[in-house]
Design an enzyme around this catalytic site. Structure first.
Site, PDB file in Angstrom:
ATOM      1  N   SER A   1      -9.102  -5.750  10.571  1.00 63.27           N
ATOM      2  CA  SER A   1      -7.909  -5.163  11.162  1.00 63.27           C
ATOM      3  C   SER A   1      -7.271  -6.140  12.150  1.00 63.27           C
ATOM      4  O   SER A   1      -6.994  -7.280  11.799  1.00 63.27           O
ATOM      5  CB  SER A   1      -8.279  -3.822  11.797  1.00 63.27           C
ATOM      6  OG  SER A   1      -7.146  -3.054  12.092  1.00 63.27           O
TER       7      SER A   1
ATOM      8  N   HIS B   1      -8.671   1.962   4.981  1.00 64.20           N
ATOM      9  CA  HIS B   1      -8.854   0.967   6.046  1.00 64.20           C
ATOM     10  C   HIS B   1     -10.281   0.992   6.582  1.00 64.20           C
ATOM     11  O   HIS B   1     -10.818  -0.051   6.976  1.00 64.20           O
ATOM     12  CB  HIS B   1      -7.857   1.238   7.183  1.00 64.20           C
ATOM     13  CG  HIS B   1      -7.812   0.152   8.201  1.00 64.20           C
ATOM     14  ND1 HIS B   1      -7.349  -1.113   7.918  1.00 64.20           N
ATOM     15  CD2 HIS B   1      -8.174   0.127   9.515  1.00 64.20           C
ATOM     16  CE1 HIS B   1      -7.428  -1.869   9.006  1.00 64.20           C
ATOM     17  NE2 HIS B   1      -7.929  -1.139   9.981  1.00 64.20           N
TER      18      HIS B   1
ATOM     19  N   ASP C   1      -5.960   0.767   1.416  1.00 67.96           N
ATOM     20  CA  ASP C   1      -5.606   0.718   2.833  1.00 67.96           C
ATOM     21  C   ASP C   1      -4.147   1.127   2.975  1.00 67.96           C
ATOM     22  O   ASP C   1      -3.270   0.543   2.327  1.00 67.96           O
ATOM     23  CB  ASP C   1      -5.825  -0.703   3.360  1.00 67.96           C
ATOM     24  CG  ASP C   1      -5.762  -0.807   4.884  1.00 67.96           C
ATOM     25  OD1 ASP C   1      -5.035  -0.011   5.511  1.00 67.96           O
ATOM     26  OD2 ASP C   1      -6.423  -1.705   5.431  1.00 67.96           O
TER      27      ASP C   1
END
Length: 337
Positions: free
Chosen positions: A129, A312, A283
């Site tokens: 991320s 995610h 995601d």
């Protein structure tokens, strides 16, 4: 051993032209630097992450192993350990904390790694991320220092859709009357709970909810999962810290700054590091299409998406064993090449 150490940066000039007063960079190291200095791995932190949370990405027998590698894990500004709205004195406390961009974070991390730790070369920068976003930034900002990167569930530039998602969670938090423009006397719990509920809808995929995969996490119902996300944000995070990191995320762009002056393709093309870009196919805010475009402009990049219904959160240690197996394989490939 303490959870983290502090590197005193002094007054830190920011890309915006402002100054972060008496800046402090929290970090931790694991393992031992080799005599040749060729075993350095940098693991920045993700949104709502710390160096302690990063410990789920390495260990004995893993692709990243403190027995073989010298791991440096610097904490993102705004995460409550490094300089943040919650720990910075006036006049930069709370909502008065300045915008700290990716450029600023990596400039500070470079000082830690190069000046303080005496490191000349980095074998790998990797992360999930926002940590992955920092790996792109490292490779573009210091292309001669970084030999490989592995951003997973990340991007080199925050997309318009990702920006809008972040506006949604921000609006949910700031709608709480207790928020008071960031000058709250007590935590805006209703806003933090709303933040967590909205975020949960994006962190996992549609397939995750359709197939009831939340049961694998110990939740019988979706409501139980949502309440858990509420608790995490109320108990674990200062509202101003969340928003400071969110502002960093929204401004994410490896071409921002004097090196590339906003030329995104030029910045990607300047990355010399070997790279494997590893998105999750489901995601919702770092979709694989963005990484595929990035790889087309990077001279040494492999685009290798991972198929997972966990969205995610496929990269969250313990969620998707298949993701971790592939991540370790990709890391080994980069370190061996």
């Amino acid at each position: 051993m303490a959870d983290y150490q502090i590197y005193e940066l002094g007054d830190l000039p920011l890309l915006s032209g402002e100054m972060l007063n008496d800046a402090k960079l929290a970090y931790q190291t694991y393992g031992t630097l080799s005599a040749a200095g060729d075993n350095v791995i940098v693991l920045p932190t993700f949104y709502t992450g710390t160096n302690t949370r990063n410990e789920g990405f390495f260990g004995p027998g893993r692709a990243i192993d403190p027995a073989r590698h010298f791991i440096v894990s610097p904490n993102l500004f705004g995460n409550g350990r490094s300089s943040s709205p919650s720990n910075t004195p006036a006049p930069q406390d709370g909502p008065r904390f300045p915008l700290v961009q990716m450029w600023d974070n990596i400039a500070a991390q470079h000082r830690l790694v190069h000046e303080h730790l005496g490191i000349e070369k980095i074998a790998l920068v990797a992360g999930w991320s926002m940590a992955g976003c920092q790996s792109y930034q490292w490779a573009a900002q210091y292309p001669d220092m970084v030999q490989a990167i592995l951003p997973f569930c990340a991007s080199a530039k925050t997309s318009p859709h990702n920006f809008v998602f972040l506006e949604g969670v921000k609006a949910a938090l700031c709608a709480d009357q207790k928020w008071n423009g960031g000058n709250y006397a007590s935590p805006p719990e209703a806003g933090l709970k709303a933040f967590g509920r909205v975020y949960a809808g994006w962190a996992f995929s549609q397939t995750f909810y359709r197939e009831g995969l939340y049961r694998q996490m110990g939740f019988e119902t979706i409501e139980e999962l949502l309440q858990d996300w509420e608790r995490d944000h109320v108990q674990g995070w200062d509202a101003n810290d969340l928003l400071a990191k969110l502002a960093t995320w929204q401004a994410g762009d490896i071409s921002a700054g004097p090196l590339y002056n906003g030329d995104y393709k030029l910045a990607l093309g300047a990355i010399k590091a070997r790279a494997i870009l590893m998105p999750c196919t489901q995601d919702l805010y770092f979709p694989p299409e963005d990484n595929e475009i990035e790889a087309s402009f990077m001279p040494n990049a492999i685009f290798r998406p991972h198929h997972s219904p966990w969205g995610h959160c496929a990269a969250n240690p313990g969620s998707d064993k298949g993701f971790m197996t592939q991540l370790d394989a990709n890391i080994r490939e980069l370190l061996e090449r």
